[in-house]
Design a protein around this motif. Sequence first.
Motif, mmCIF file in Angstrom:
data_model
loop_
_atom_site.group_PDB
_atom_site.id
_atom_site.type_symbol
_atom_site.label_atom_id
_atom_site.label_comp_id
_atom_site.label_asym_id
_atom_site.label_seq_id
_atom_site.Cartn_x
_atom_site.Cartn_y
_atom_site.Cartn_z
ATOM 1 N N GLY A 1 4.122 6.007 -10.885
ATOM 2 C CA GLY A 1 4.359 5.585 -9.514
ATOM 3 C C GLY A 1 3.323 6.115 -8.547
ATOM 4 N N CYS A 2 2.644 7.190 -8.896
ATOM 5 C CA CYS A 2 1.665 7.813 -8.006
ATOM 6 C C CYS A 2 0.238 7.613 -8.493
ATOM 7 N N SER A 3 0.026 6.695 -9.413
ATOM 8 C CA SER A 3 -1.286 6.568 -10.042
ATOM 9 C C SER A 3 -2.331 5.900 -9.162
ATOM 10 N N GLY A 4 -1.977 5.503 -7.972
ATOM 11 C CA GLY A 4 -2.972 4.921 -7.082
ATOM 12 C C GLY A 4 -2.742 3.446 -6.865
ATOM 13 N N GLU A 5 -3.833 2.755 -6.653
ATOM 14 C CA GLU A 5 -3.757 1.345 -6.297
ATOM 15 C C GLU A 5 -3.545 0.468 -7.519
ATOM 16 N N PRO A 6 -2.985 -0.706 -7.289
ATOM 17 C CA PRO A 6 -2.831 -1.657 -8.393
ATOM 18 C C PRO A 6 -4.199 -2.157 -8.852
ATOM 19 N N SER A 7 -4.222 -2.796 -10.007
ATOM 20 C CA SER A 7 -5.504 -3.266 -10.550
ATOM 21 C C SER A 7 -5.821 -4.704 -10.167
ATOM 22 N N SER A 8 -5.000 -5.312 -9.310
ATOM 23 C CA SER A 8 -5.311 -6.647 -8.813
ATOM 24 C C SER A 8 -4.821 -6.776 -7.374
ATOM 25 N N GLY A 9 -5.327 -7.801 -6.713
ATOM 26 C CA GLY A 9 -4.983 -7.998 -5.312
ATOM 27 C C GLY A 9 -5.887 -7.167 -4.408
ATOM 28 N N PRO A 10 -5.818 -7.415 -3.108
ATOM 29 C CA PRO A 10 -6.659 -6.654 -2.186
ATOM 30 C C PRO A 10 -6.287 -5.175 -2.193
ATOM 31 N N ALA A 11 -7.291 -4.334 -2.182
ATOM 32 C CA ALA A 11 -7.076 -2.889 -2.134
ATOM 33 C C ALA A 11 -6.845 -2.456 -0.687
ATOM 34 N N GLN A 12 -6.229 -1.315 -0.525
ATOM 35 C CA GLN A 12 -6.035 -0.775 0.820
ATOM 36 C C GLN A 12 -7.386 -0.299 1.350
ATOM 37 N N VAL A 13 -7.713 -0.677 2.575
ATOM 38 C CA VAL A 13 -8.947 -0.231 3.212
ATOM 39 C C VAL A 13 -8.595 0.890 4.188
ATOM 40 N N LYS A 14 -9.292 1.980 4.079
ATOM 41 C CA LYS A 14 -9.116 3.077 5.028
ATOM 42 C C LYS A 14 -10.128 2.841 6.154
ATOM 43 N N TRP A 15 -9.651 2.151 7.182
ATOM 44 C CA TRP A 15 -10.507 1.752 8.301
ATOM 45 C C TRP A 15 -11.157 2.982 8.938
ATOM 46 N N ASP A 16 -12.418 2.823 9.286
ATOM 47 C CA ASP A 16 -13.227 3.883 9.891
ATOM 48 C C ASP A 16 -13.484 5.062 8.953
ATOM 49 N N ARG A 17 -13.169 4.906 7.661
ATOM 50 C CA ARG A 17 -13.479 5.935 6.669
ATOM 51 C C ARG A 17 -14.165 5.367 5.436
ATOM 52 N N ASP A 18 -13.677 4.228 4.921
ATOM 53 C CA ASP A 18 -14.310 3.608 3.751
ATOM 54 C C ASP A 18 -15.677 3.065 4.156
ATOM 55 N N THR A 19 -16.601 3.061 3.198
ATOM 56 C CA THR A 19 -17.946 2.561 3.475
ATOM 57 C C THR A 19 -18.249 1.331 2.639
ATOM 58 N N ASP A 20 -19.143 0.520 3.150
ATOM 59 C CA ASP A 20 -19.599 -0.701 2.507
ATOM 60 C C ASP A 20 -20.340 -0.339 1.215
ATOM 61 N N ALA A 21 -19.974 -1.000 0.119
ATOM 62 C CA ALA A 21 -20.574 -0.725 -1.187
ATOM 63 C C ALA A 21 -22.061 -1.063 -1.242
ATOM 64 N N ARG A 22 -22.530 -1.937 -0.379
ATOM 65 C CA ARG A 22 -23.935 -2.332 -0.396
ATOM 66 C C ARG A 22 -24.765 -1.588 0.638
ATOM 67 N N CYS A 23 -24.343 -1.614 1.894
ATOM 68 C CA CYS A 23 -25.183 -1.054 2.953
ATOM 69 C C CYS A 23 -24.783 0.364 3.376
ATOM 70 N N GLY A 24 -23.597 0.803 2.973
ATOM 71 C CA GLY A 24 -23.164 2.158 3.297
ATOM 72 C C GLY A 24 -22.570 2.337 4.683
#
Length: 161
Positions: free
Chosen positions: A37-60
């Motif tokens: 139950g605490c293993s994190g995000e599911p393996s399909s569907g949109p992931a949770q975005v931590k706004w103003d903390r997550d960074t773009d995988a390409r440009c950073g």
Amino acid sequence: MKRPTKRRQFIAVLPTLGLAPCLGPLLGIGAGWLLTGCSGEPSSGPAQVKWDRDTDARCGMIISDKRFAAQIRDPDGKPWKFDDIGCAMFWLAQSPFNEETANTEFWVADYRTGGWIDARRAHYLPGSKSPMGYHFAALAVPETGTVSYQEMKQTVLARGK
């Protein structure tokens, strides 16, 4: 008034209750259930975005504008997050798979509602000022002036960057 039983006293009493043989498997099942139950995000569907903390995988760049975010979940189920559909398109063009590869998911934020929609089925409104300047906003329903996924993709990739 009777004092509550302490943990050590309770565990010491278990063998007399005949529960000791069952305790190990029950604890193991309970711990496994909790960890699953605490293993994190599911393996399909949109992931949770931590706004103003997550960074773009390409440009950073930090992902902060909810109207233009995109994400790709690769065939292994790993999510890749982007602040602009253009970054996602270039990242995808350089990856060993594409949007048609089995188990690849591609999500964009709906410009109007902020909800996640399948990028391949979205309609794109050109001219919107986006974080990285690719100038496309995704919409779940077509509006006057929107273009298809393929038209948006061709325009972005032809522009370069």
